[in-house]
Design a protein around this motif. Structure first.
Motif, PDB file in Angstrom:
ATOM      1  N   ILE A 298       1.441  -1.365  -0.399  1.00  0.00           N
ATOM      2  CA  ILE A 298      -0.192  -0.082  -0.454  1.00  0.00           C
ATOM      3  C   ILE A 298       0.766   1.298  -0.295  1.00  0.00           C
ATOM      4  CG2 ILE A 298      -1.565   1.397   1.021  1.00  0.00           C
ATOM      5  CD1 ILE A 298      -2.537  -1.411   2.014  1.00  0.00           C
ATOM      6  N   ALA A 299       2.129   1.183   0.938  1.00  0.00           N
ATOM      7  CA  ALA A 299       2.643   2.131   0.783  1.00  0.00           C
ATOM      8  C   ALA A 299       3.450   2.107  -0.715  1.00  0.00           C
ATOM      9  CB  ALA A 299       4.110   2.336   1.925  1.00  0.00           C
ATOM     10  N   LEU A 300       3.903   1.206  -0.841  1.00  0.00           N
ATOM     11  CA  LEU A 300       4.059   1.103  -2.445  1.00  0.00           C
ATOM     12  C   LEU A 300       3.409   2.497  -3.601  1.00  0.00           C
ATOM     13  CD1 LEU A 300       6.471   0.193  -4.369  1.00  0.00           C
ATOM     14  CD2 LEU A 300       5.666  -1.063  -4.433  1.00  0.00           C
ATOM     15  N   GLU A 301       1.958   2.353  -3.628  1.00  0.00           N
ATOM     16  CA  GLU A 301       1.794   2.254  -4.211  1.00  0.00           C
ATOM     17  C   GLU A 301       1.167   3.667  -3.518  1.00  0.00           C
ATOM     18  OE1 GLU A 301       1.461   0.966  -7.258  1.00  0.00           O
ATOM     19  OE2 GLU A 301       1.216  -0.956  -6.654  1.00  0.00           O
ATOM     20  N   GLY A 302       0.944   4.193  -3.252  1.00  0.00           N
ATOM     21  CA  GLY A 302       0.985   5.655  -2.674  1.00  0.00           C
ATOM     22  C   GLY A 302      -0.752   5.869  -3.005  1.00  0.00           C
ATOM     23  N   GLY A 303      -1.386   5.060  -2.362  1.00  0.00           N
ATOM     24  CA  GLY A 303      -2.765   5.688  -2.328  1.00  0.00           C
ATOM     25  C   GLY A 303      -3.759   5.431  -3.725  1.00  0.00           C
ATOM     26  N   GLY A 304      -2.648   4.779  -5.225  1.00  0.00           N
ATOM     27  CA  GLY A 304      -3.050   4.675  -6.009  1.00  0.00           C
ATOM     28  C   GLY A 304      -3.961   2.485  -6.830  1.00  0.00           C
ATOM     29  N   PRO A 305      -4.427   2.679  -7.082  1.00  0.00           N
ATOM     30  CA  PRO A 305      -4.413   1.748  -7.545  1.00  0.00           C
ATOM     31  C   PRO A 305      -3.546   0.275  -6.850  1.00  0.00           C
ATOM     32  CG  PRO A 305      -5.487   2.227  -9.706  1.00  0.00           C
ATOM     33  CD  PRO A 305      -4.073   3.367  -8.633  1.00  0.00           C
ATOM     34  N   ILE A 306      -4.254  -0.943  -6.024  1.00  0.00           N
ATOM     35  CA  ILE A 306      -2.866  -2.172  -6.020  1.00  0.00           C
ATOM     36  C   ILE A 306      -2.997  -3.054  -7.142  1.00  0.00           C
ATOM     37  CG2 ILE A 306      -3.088  -3.392  -4.291  1.00  0.00           C
ATOM     38  CD1 ILE A 306      -2.498  -1.192  -3.283  1.00  0.00           C
ATOM     39  N   ARG A 307      -2.122  -3.361  -7.270  1.00  0.00           N
ATOM     40  CA  ARG A 307      -1.870  -4.570  -8.514  1.00  0.00           C
ATOM     41  C   ARG A 307      -2.302  -5.681  -7.968  1.00  0.00           C
ATOM     42  NH1 ARG A 307       3.785  -3.380 -10.104  1.00  0.00           N
ATOM     43  NH2 ARG A 307       4.240  -2.363  -7.826  1.00  0.00           N
ATOM     44  N   PRO A 308      -2.835  -7.169  -8.946  1.00  0.00           N
ATOM     45  CA  PRO A 308      -3.109  -8.188  -8.799  1.00  0.00           C
ATOM     46  C   PRO A 308      -1.800  -9.117  -7.761  1.00  0.00           C
ATOM     47  CG  PRO A 308      -2.789  -8.378 -10.586  1.00  0.00           C
ATOM     48  CD  PRO A 308      -3.010  -6.892  -9.810  1.00  0.00           C
ATOM     49  N   VAL A 309      -0.572  -8.761  -8.331  1.00  0.00           N
ATOM     50  CA  VAL A 309       0.538  -9.589  -7.915  1.00  0.00           C
ATOM     51  C   VAL A 309       1.673  -8.414  -7.723  1.00  0.00           C
ATOM     52  CG1 VAL A 309       0.688 -10.128 -10.499  1.00  0.00           C
ATOM     53  CG2 VAL A 309       1.901 -11.228  -8.914  1.00  0.00           C
ATOM     54  N   TYR A 310       2.442  -9.320  -6.564  1.00  0.00           N
ATOM     55  CA  TYR A 310       3.639  -8.673  -6.700  1.00  0.00           C
ATOM     56  C   TYR A 310       5.180  -9.546  -5.971  1.00  0.00           C
ATOM     57  CZ  TYR A 310       1.088  -3.995  -6.206  1.00  0.00           C
ATOM     58  OH  TYR A 310      -0.132  -3.369  -5.915  1.00  0.00           O
ATOM     59  N   ALA A 311       6.050  -8.851  -5.939  1.00  0.00           N
ATOM     60  CA  ALA A 311       7.385  -9.590  -6.192  1.00  0.00           C
ATOM     61  C   ALA A 311       6.909  -9.822  -4.931  1.00  0.00           C
ATOM     62  CB  ALA A 311       8.578  -9.448  -6.351  1.00  0.00           C
ATOM     63  N   VAL A 312       8.359 -10.590  -4.302  1.00  0.00           N
ATOM     64  CA  VAL A 312       8.036 -11.295  -3.089  1.00  0.00           C
ATOM     65  C   VAL A 312       9.028  -9.990  -1.682  1.00  0.00           C
ATOM     66  CG1 VAL A 312       9.789 -12.682  -1.433  1.00  0.00           C
ATOM     67  CG2 VAL A 312       8.768 -13.747  -2.976  1.00  0.00           C
ATOM     68  N   VAL A 313      10.066  -9.523  -3.163  1.00  0.00           N
ATOM     69  CA  VAL A 313       9.776  -8.050  -2.723  1.00  0.00           C
ATOM     70  C   VAL A 313       8.975  -7.097  -3.146  1.00  0.00           C
ATOM     71  CG1 VAL A 313      11.944  -5.814  -2.608  1.00  0.00           C
ATOM     72  CG2 VAL A 313      12.379  -8.777  -1.887  1.00  0.00           C
ATOM     73  N   PRO A 314       7.735  -6.322  -2.654  1.00  0.00           N
ATOM     74  CA  PRO A 314       7.358  -5.829  -3.404  1.00  0.00           C
ATOM     75  C   PRO A 314       7.990  -4.726  -4.608  1.00  0.00           C
ATOM     76  CG  PRO A 314       6.293  -5.612  -1.403  1.00  0.00           C
ATOM     77  CD  PRO A 314       7.586  -6.627  -1.285  1.00  0.00           C
ATOM     78  N   GLU A 315       9.081  -3.713  -4.695  1.00  0.00           N
ATOM     79  CA  GLU A 315       9.388  -3.162  -5.161  1.00  0.00           C
ATOM     80  C   GLU A 315       9.832  -3.673  -6.645  1.00  0.00           C
ATOM     81  OE1 GLU A 315      11.031   1.860  -4.946  1.00  0.00           O
ATOM     82  OE2 GLU A 315      11.220   0.025  -3.287  1.00  0.00           O
ATOM     83  N   GLN A 316      10.734  -5.555  -6.425  1.00  0.00           N
ATOM     84  CA  GLN A 316      11.373  -5.600  -7.358  1.00  0.00           C
ATOM     85  C   GLN A 316      10.609  -5.731  -9.511  1.00  0.00           C
ATOM     86  OE1 GLN A 316      13.493  -9.226  -6.074  1.00  0.00           O
ATOM     87  NE2 GLN A 316      14.379  -7.827  -5.138  1.00  0.00           N
ATOM     88  N   PRO A 317      10.541  -5.736 -10.512  1.00  0.00           N
ATOM     89  CA  PRO A 317       9.762  -5.787 -11.268  1.00  0.00           C
ATOM     90  C   PRO A 317       9.786  -6.944 -11.433  1.00  0.00           C
ATOM     91  CG  PRO A 317      12.310  -5.528 -11.876  1.00  0.00           C
ATOM     92  CD  PRO A 317      12.209  -5.031 -10.153  1.00  0.00           C
ATOM     93  N   LEU A 318       8.408  -7.456 -12.370  1.00  0.00           N
ATOM     94  CA  LEU A 318       7.647  -8.261 -12.910  1.00  0.00           C
ATOM     95  C   LEU A 318       7.982  -8.663 -14.000  1.00  0.00           C
ATOM     96  CD1 LEU A 318       4.824  -8.813 -10.294  1.00  0.00           C
ATOM     97  CD2 LEU A 318       7.028  -9.573 -10.134  1.00  0.00           C
ATOM     98  N   ASP A 319       8.550  -7.951 -15.160  1.00  0.00           N
ATOM     99  CA  ASP A 319       8.758  -7.957 -16.391  1.00  0.00           C
ATOM    100  C   ASP A 319       9.060  -9.386 -16.735  1.00  0.00           C
ATOM    101  OD1 ASP A 319       8.913  -4.814 -16.421  1.00  0.00           O
ATOM    102  OD2 ASP A 319      10.874  -5.501 -16.159  1.00  0.00           O
ATOM    103  N   GLU A 320       8.293  -9.862 -17.731  1.00  0.00           N
ATOM    104  CA  GLU A 320       8.134 -11.404 -18.567  1.00  0.00           C
ATOM    105  C   GLU A 320       8.811 -11.482 -19.338  1.00  0.00           C
ATOM    106  OE1 GLU A 320       4.083 -13.605 -20.083  1.00  0.00           O
ATOM    107  OE2 GLU A 320       3.799 -13.178 -18.558  1.00  0.00           O
ATOM    108  N   TRP A 321       9.222 -12.420 -20.169  1.00  0.00           N
ATOM    109  CA  TRP A 321      10.256 -12.787 -20.620  1.00  0.00           C
ATOM    110  C   TRP A 321      10.438 -14.206 -21.234  1.00  0.00           C
ATOM    111  CZ3 TRP A 321      14.924 -14.488 -19.287  1.00  0.00           C
ATOM    112  CH2 TRP A 321      16.151 -14.524 -18.500  1.00  0.00           C
ATOM    113  N   VAL A 322      11.537 -14.481 -21.263  1.00  0.00           N
ATOM    114  CA  VAL A 322      11.157 -16.402 -22.168  1.00  0.00           C
ATOM    115  C   VAL A 322      12.672 -16.784 -21.780  1.00  0.00           C
ATOM    116  CG1 VAL A 322      11.057 -18.108 -23.686  1.00  0.00           C
ATOM    117  CG2 VAL A 322       9.510 -16.342 -23.319  1.00  0.00           C
TER     118      VAL A 322
END
Length: 597
Positions: A298-322
């Motif tokens: 919640i603190a990371l999003e600063g009052g904005g929408p909450i995403r459905p999924v986060y990394a184990v460390v929330p601030e880390q990216p989830l960029d999808e690649w193969v």
């Protein structure tokens, strides 16, 4: 040669690191230095005959195997017997978790102990880690009693009392005494490997036995519930409070489907199911840690929408690649790293978080109960839920090509408002209770009216829609409709007729981004069993539950999906959804403890 890949796997872990051990006692999957990291052992996702990415301790010739957990622990013991019966040995695998210096010690470490049981055991040890998601195979660097591998920013060290020359050359040798192999970070161990292994084994066994002793178990199916609860605990990263959906990536949902996803992240919805199941058996610390995790989200999003999924460390990216260097589970490419679901809109997340925190306000066992400050934090989520409840999203099944006002998502937004109203009453916040009750009642009337489709005689998967969806089986559990409501009873009956195939429930029938789903989604069958019991068809529910239990793997674990025809497990492993479903249904169906008297 290691056995061909399948999901007859056992999990070891310590709520920081985890590994999958196949039935021949070969480690075929382990991420480093945390369970969401680079898979240094990745043979599980590298074709039918991987030549690296594993850690094998094996007879020099063919053998048979018997494997199980040490009772009520996350310690795996495999007995290997030479094919001619002339010799046998035991391999014990675990990740240390114990109390040390007044706190929980859960290092990035895997301990393997092998001991001769009978005859002359001529063995071979093959340690072939990879790095860079399969892209590099670093050569070993030898020390006096250790080997070290380093590449792509990953360093793994194996300290052992076995002859290092034999290990480095993968040469066969006779096992004349117990040996210890400790895989760890690039630091010197404080004591000899055998002493560290013995101490950590005793401490880890003791920790798990104490943890299991504290559980609130049903009278029936105790062993099954214990194994499920331990497995869920292994998917919770205690350091941050995040809970991964599974420990693997890209085990396909079905043969050749390309439904290959990375589940080593924290879906807020999936985490709620895990928290809910563990709360049912009294393991509430996971909930407390998860609330800390959510606070950071919640603190990371600063009052904005909450995403459905986060990394184990929330601030880390989830960029999808193969990961092109990996051939895939049984050759089923692609192997995806990261998950694009993090960019989706899924409105059920708000209700999921509030439901996960719900027990914080009511459970008198907790040292720090939910208070006005936590309520205020949750209200921010409630306002988002109220605002988006009747707008389209990707839904619980994360459709990538379409959006609807999904019944489950809308119902979870109602849950957010309803539970906030109840919490406000508990805290004596009369004005807030009135506010949230009005919001909840208004939403409930709209959702039930628009979700009910008289033409199909059931609650539809979306408001004003006609498609059927297994997620509406949760409506009674959420409390938005009573199980005795004729509309819900009709829905259960309709979904049982349309979605069931050989006793297993599919999520839906309509084609999605990858066509029509071919396998059953295990949690959906558990939802169906639970709904059957709720509407009074208890014996039918018990029979179906028994059938599901027989489809667990050899050590009692589930993946995400089951092939209704063959009974084969598919999908990422072990799947928290499925293990949580087992616990919740067992708690509902079990006969009372008075049967023991």
């Amino acid at each position: 040669m290691i056995v061909p890949p399948d999901l007859n796997l056992a999990v070891i872990g310590n709520s920081h690191i985890a590994a999958l051990v196949d039935r021949s006692a070969t480690i075929v999957w382990a991420c480093w230095p945390r369970l969401d990291g680079d898979p240094v052992f990745c043979a599980l996702t590298d074709g039918d005959e991987p030549d690296s990415g594993f850690f094998a301790i094996e007879f020099a010739g063919p053998a048979t195997f018997a494997q199980d957990y040490v009772r009520n622990t996350a310690i795996v013991r495999t007995v290997a017997t030479a094919a001619d019966g002339s010799a046998s040995m035991a391999i014990t695998d675990f990740a240390p978790r114990l109390t040390q210096n007044g706190r929980i010690h859960r290092p990035s470490m895997i301990v393997r102990r092998v001991e001769p049981l009978s005859g002359t055991c001529r063995i071979r040890v093959r340690v072939r880690p990879r790095a860079g998601y399969g892209g590099a195979m670093p050569p070993p660097i030898l020390g006096s009693n250790h080997l070290r591998w380093g590449a792509e920013g990953t360093t793994v060290r194996l300290t052992t009392d076995a002859p290092v020359a034999y290990i480095a050359g993968e040469n066969a040798f006779v096992l004349t005494r117990p040996l210890t192999f400790i895989l760890h970070t690039n630091e010197t161990l404080p004591d000899a490997p055998a002493e560290v292994g013995k101490r950590f084994l005793a401490g880890t066994r003791g920790w798990w036995l104490d943890w299991v002793r504290s559980l609130n178990l049903p009278y029936e199916w105790q062993k099954e519930v214990i194994r499920a609860a331990i497995t869920l605990q292994l998917c919770a990263v205690e350091e941050t409070g995040g809970i991964v959906a599974a420990l693997t990536t890209s085990i396909p949902e079905s043969n050749g489907s390309e439904r290959n996803w990375d589940y080593r992240f924290c879906w807020l919805r999936d985490a709620f199911f895990t928290v809910h199941a563990l709360n049912r058996v009294g393991a509430t610390r996971t909930m407390e840690h998860f609330i800390d995790y959510v606070t950071n989200v919640i603190a990371l999003e600063g009052g904005g929408p909450i995403r459905p999924v986060y990394a184990v460390v929330p601030e880390q990216p989830l960029d999808e690649w193969v990961a092109g260097s990996l051939a895939g589970y049984r050759g089923h490419r692609p192997v995806r790293i990261g998950n694009a679901a993090g960019e989706q809109v899924q409105h059920d997340v708000y209700g999921s978080v509030i439901l996960a925190a719900w027990q914080m306000f009511w459970d008198e066992r907790l040292p720090d109960k939910g208070d006005a400050a936590l309520f205020a934090l949750l209200e921010r989520l409630g306002e988002r839920a109220r605002a988006v409840a009747l707008s389209p999203d990707a839904g619980i099944w994360e459709y990538r090509g379409r959006a609807h006002i999904h019944t489950h998502s809308a119902a979870m937004c109602w849950v957010a408002c309803d539970r906030l109203a109840r919490i406000a009453v508990l805290l004596g916040l009369e004005a807030r209770a009135i506010y949230w009750r009005a919001a909840a009642d208004s939403l409930r009337d709209i959702i039930l009216a628009r979700a009910w489709n008289p033409e199909i005689g059931a609650f539809a998967g979306s408001l004003d829609g006609a498609e059927i969806d297994a997620s509406v089986l949760l409506l009674h559990e959420l409390g938005i409709v009573e199980p005795a409501d004729p509309r819900f009873v009709a829905t259960v009956e309709h979904l049982g007729e349309r979605l069931s195939y050989r006793g297993h429930l599919r999520r839906y029938l309509a084609p999605d981004d990858f066509g029509v789903p071919e396998v059953a989604f295990t949690i959906c069958t558990f939802w169906y069993v639970d709904a059957l019991a709720a509407i009074g068809r208890v014996e039918e529910a018990r029979a179906l539950f028994g059938k599901l239990l027989r489809l667990r793997n050899h050590v009692g674990l589930y993946s995400e999906d089951i092939d209704p025809v063959t009974g084969a497990l598919w999908g990422n492993f072990p799947q928290t959804y499925s293990m949580a479903g087992l616990i919740v249904v067992a708690m509902r169906l079990s006969r009372g403890w008075e049967r023991a008297s």
